[in-house]
Design a protein around this motif. Sequence first.
Motif, PDB file in Angstrom:
ATOM      1  N   UNK A  54       0.819  -1.216   0.000  1.00 17.59           N
ATOM      2  CA  UNK A  54       0.000   0.000   0.000  1.00 17.59           C
ATOM      3  C   UNK A  54       0.851   1.264   0.000  1.00 17.59           C
ATOM      4  N   UNK A  55       1.969   1.202   0.715  1.00 14.14           N
ATOM      5  CA  UNK A  55       2.863   2.364   0.794  1.00 14.14           C
ATOM      6  C   UNK A  55       3.376   2.729  -0.596  1.00 14.14           C
ATOM      7  N   UNK A  56       3.669   1.708  -1.383  1.00 10.94           N
ATOM      8  CA  UNK A  56       4.239   1.931  -2.707  1.00 10.94           C
ATOM      9  C   UNK A  56       3.195   2.062  -3.812  1.00 10.94           C
ATOM     10  N   UNK A  57       1.950   2.080  -3.444  1.00  6.76           N
ATOM     11  CA  UNK A  57       0.879   2.153  -4.446  1.00  6.76           C
ATOM     12  C   UNK A  57       1.124   3.320  -5.404  1.00  6.76           C
ATOM     13  N   UNK A  58       1.021   3.039  -6.683  1.00  6.46           N
ATOM     14  CA  UNK A  58       1.397   4.046  -7.679  1.00  6.46           C
ATOM     15  C   UNK A  58       0.385   5.207  -7.734  1.00  6.46           C
ATOM     16  N   UNK A  97      15.784  11.269   1.995  1.00  8.53           N
ATOM     17  CA  UNK A  97      15.067  10.205   1.296  1.00  8.53           C
ATOM     18  C   UNK A  97      15.753   9.802   0.001  1.00  8.53           C
ATOM     19  N   UNK A  98      15.683   8.522  -0.317  1.00 10.63           N
ATOM     20  CA  UNK A  98      16.125   8.058  -1.635  1.00 10.63           C
ATOM     21  C   UNK A  98      15.164   8.678  -2.647  1.00 10.63           C
ATOM     22  N   UNK A  99      15.678   9.313  -3.714  1.00 15.17           N
ATOM     23  CA  UNK A  99      14.756   9.984  -4.640  1.00 15.17           C
ATOM     24  C   UNK A  99      13.804   8.997  -5.320  1.00 15.17           C
ATOM     25  N   UNK A 100      12.539   9.405  -5.483  1.00 10.86           N
ATOM     26  CA  UNK A 100      11.596   8.532  -6.178  1.00 10.86           C
ATOM     27  C   UNK A 100      11.993   8.361  -7.638  1.00 10.86           C
ATOM     28  N   UNK A 101      11.451   7.318  -8.275  1.00 12.26           N
ATOM     29  CA  UNK A 101      11.858   7.034  -9.651  1.00 12.26           C
ATOM     30  C   UNK A 101      11.363   8.092 -10.639  1.00 12.26           C
ATOM     31  N   UNK A 102      10.308   8.805 -10.237  1.00 11.08           N
ATOM     32  CA  UNK A 102       9.807   9.852 -11.125  1.00 11.08           C
ATOM     33  C   UNK A 102      10.308  11.221 -10.664  1.00 11.08           C
ATOM     34  N   UNK A 103      10.709  12.074 -11.621  1.00 14.09           N
ATOM     35  CA  UNK A 103      11.181  13.415 -11.289  1.00 14.09           C
ATOM     36  C   UNK A 103      10.015  14.263 -10.777  1.00 14.09           C
ATOM     37  N   UNK A 104      10.348  15.363 -10.093  1.00 11.80           N
ATOM     38  CA  UNK A 104       9.314  16.202  -9.485  1.00 11.80           C
ATOM     39  C   UNK A 104       8.310  16.740 -10.492  1.00 11.80           C
ATOM     40  N   UNK A 109       5.078  11.617  -9.931  1.00 15.12           N
ATOM     41  CA  UNK A 109       6.005  11.878  -8.829  1.00 15.12           C
ATOM     42  C   UNK A 109       5.322  11.562  -7.500  1.00 15.12           C
ATOM     43  N   UNK A 110       6.013  10.808  -6.657  1.00 21.42           N
ATOM     44  CA  UNK A 110       5.419  10.322  -5.409  1.00 21.42           C
ATOM     45  C   UNK A 110       6.309  10.736  -4.236  1.00 21.42           C
ATOM     46  N   UNK A 111       5.811  11.614  -3.387  1.00 25.64           N
ATOM     47  CA  UNK A 111       6.640  12.076  -2.264  1.00 25.64           C
ATOM     48  C   UNK A 111       6.294  11.340  -0.967  1.00 25.64           C
ATOM     49  N   UNK A 207      12.843  -4.845   4.851  1.00 25.45           N
ATOM     50  CA  UNK A 207      13.804  -5.417   3.930  1.00 25.45           C
ATOM     51  C   UNK A 207      13.097  -6.541   3.188  1.00 25.45           C
ATOM     52  N   UNK A 208      13.514  -6.763   1.975  1.00 22.81           N
ATOM     53  CA  UNK A 208      12.926  -7.861   1.212  1.00 22.81           C
ATOM     54  C   UNK A 208      13.910  -9.006   1.179  1.00 22.81           C
ATOM     55  N   UNK A 209      13.482 -10.183   1.627  1.00 20.74           N
ATOM     56  CA  UNK A 209      14.395 -11.326   1.605  1.00 20.74           C
ATOM     57  C   UNK A 209      14.556 -11.790   0.158  1.00 20.74           C
ATOM     58  N   UNK A 210      15.687 -12.412  -0.137  1.00 17.57           N
ATOM     59  CA  UNK A 210      15.934 -12.897  -1.490  1.00 17.57           C
ATOM     60  C   UNK A 210      14.809 -13.812  -1.923  1.00 17.57           C
ATOM     61  N   UNK A 211      14.540 -13.813  -3.168  1.00 22.30           N
ATOM     62  CA  UNK A 211      13.556 -14.714  -3.775  1.00 22.30           C
ATOM     63  C   UNK A 211      12.115 -14.313  -3.483  1.00 22.30           C
ATOM     64  N   UNK A 212      11.900 -13.381  -2.576  1.00 20.46           N
ATOM     65  CA  UNK A 212      10.529 -12.917  -2.362  1.00 20.46           C
ATOM     66  C   UNK A 212      10.093 -12.197  -3.633  1.00 20.46           C
ATOM     67  N   UNK A 213       8.817 -12.184  -3.880  1.00 17.16           N
ATOM     68  CA  UNK A 213       8.308 -11.638  -5.123  1.00 17.16           C
ATOM     69  C   UNK A 213       8.442 -10.107  -5.107  1.00 17.16           C
ATOM     70  N   UNK A 214       8.689  -9.512  -6.270  1.00 18.89           N
ATOM     71  CA  UNK A 214       8.752  -8.058  -6.379  1.00 18.89           C
ATOM     72  C   UNK A 214       7.419  -7.467  -6.009  1.00 18.89           C
ATOM     73  N   UNK A 215       7.435  -6.425  -5.221  1.00 17.58           N
ATOM     74  CA  UNK A 215       6.175  -5.812  -4.803  1.00 17.58           C
ATOM     75  C   UNK A 215       5.409  -5.296  -6.020  1.00 17.58           C
ATOM     76  N   UNK A 216       6.140  -4.920  -7.060  1.00 20.98           N
ATOM     77  CA  UNK A 216       5.482  -4.402  -8.268  1.00 20.98           C
ATOM     78  C   UNK A 216       4.691  -5.494  -8.996  1.00 20.98           C
ATOM     79  N   UNK A 217       5.005  -6.742  -8.708  1.00 15.89           N
ATOM     80  CA  UNK A 217       4.327  -7.827  -9.401  1.00 15.89           C
ATOM     81  C   UNK A 217       2.936  -8.121  -8.852  1.00 15.89           C
ATOM     82  N   UNK A 218       2.629  -7.523  -7.712  1.00 12.36           N
ATOM     83  CA  UNK A 218       1.302  -7.742  -7.131  1.00 12.36           C
ATOM     84  C   UNK A 218       0.322  -6.716  -7.684  1.00 12.36           C
TER      85      UNK A 218
END
Lengths: 221, 301
Positions: A54-58, A97-104, A109-111, A207-218
């Motif tokens: 939910x936090x990463x919801x586009x 903060x790590x910059x979001x993937x979209x520019x301002x 853009x997601x702040x 943290x995401x453990x290895x092999x866990x599914x990408x959150x974007x895939x849900x």
Amino acid sequence: MTSGSTFPQRLTKIDDLTRADHFYLAVEDECYFLGDYTARKGYAFSPTNPLIFNFKKKMDRRGRPEWPYKAQAIGTTAAAFRAAMNDKARETLTFVPVPPSKAKSDPLYDDRLVQMLAGIWPGQSVDVREIVIQTASTDAVHDSETRATPAALQARYTIDRRLLAPVPQIVAIVDDLLTTGAHFKAVSAMVRRVFPDTKIIGLFIARRVSEAVDVEDFDEI
Amino acid sequence: MMAELALEATDFDARAISPLRELGAYEALWEDPDTSFKTLSEKFAARPGAVPSDFVPPARARECAAFVQERFHAAAVNRFGVRVHGAGDYPEKLRDAAHPVELIYYQGWWDLAESRSVAVVGTRKPSPEGLARTRRLVKALVKDNFTIVSGLATGIDTAAHETAIEEGGRTIAVIGTPLSHSYPRENTELQRKIATDFLVISQVPVRRYESQDYRRNRLFFPERNITMSALTEATIIVEAGETSGTLIQARAALQQGRKLFILDSCFNNKSLSWPQKFAEGGAIRVVGYDDIREHLSSTTY
């Protein structure tokens, strides 16, 4: 019967037990997280999994019925950090903060990180500085954290020189999900250039453990 | 590699935990021969918010952690984790046990611990009918999307795990040995498979286990049954003798407010007195699968 588990309220340090899950992290990288994102394809049961989702919801989902969950996730996360850190943290940390993937300038853009950081100690002064910014939008899916190298990410970053004073005591680089550690390493390197003597740590919601599914895939959880 | 265990106590991270340090401290607490799950739970109950490292000098925690890492490495347990009460994704439901565990080891997909799950347990020496009933029951539970939890013992437990896997379901093994051991030996491969594809959980301290003889280590088996009950919504007993260790779990389930199901065939065995005793305490007699389904679907968990 006790109800289901809640999102963790205490930080966990990345140590020998967990570091191998994060390809770019080295022993000297001091990183902390709250929850483990362990969803496997088709499974998602822990409280951490839907929270991160939910936090990463586009941003293009704005206006849909599920949209309020994003604000809720931002609030839950801010409350967890408030419980996990004390007033001393508020006084000594400069949050970058790590910059979001979209520019301002991008409509997507997601702040969310800045909003979350502002919500940790509402009404109190907190040093949040977007020192490292991304110059152009990138595609979050095709440029996902699992693929980008720290060097490639750095090439896209620039420093906002207006935000360099005063020199921070400790810089906390903040991101939602620790995967390979590439973003943390890239932002660290940028910060190190302008503050060579400042201690740098990483703070992550999960943290995401290895092999866990990408959150974007849900699509939905 | 152990240097970072000496976590710098800067003010902001004083409450942050290092899983490896907690693991070492937990193992160190078990070095005292008087330590039991009961004494540990009392120790922690007296200091709310405490974690194992609050009771153990860092050097001892480091030494014990190194021992466990070495033992696990030798046993090819290379990927594992711990859950610590009060930090990270520790399952709150474990607190319903009379002497809740402060730290557990796991291997595999932690997420499953938060799924809706049911324990299917019973005797190590089942009848052919008992095994057939186990398989039918597990098939139905898998179809209803429950995770099947059991104890990796011979007999009913093994049939429960194996059927869950065969049916494309999910399974969790709550074992009575450290992750680096298997009991019985012939289930080593099954344990490895569950650790890789699903989830194995152990509360057993490695160093204590290796330093005392098998008679004392046997006591870890009933302890894990109590944890198994707390982890799940319900315990189903397929078949069990009058003195079976399974009955420890039956008692724990009722104490913890979990549902306890006993198959009808147990009641029909006139040489057994326990089914009636637990029925009087609130256990549910199961004639058909619908008796289980009805009671479970009413649970909001």
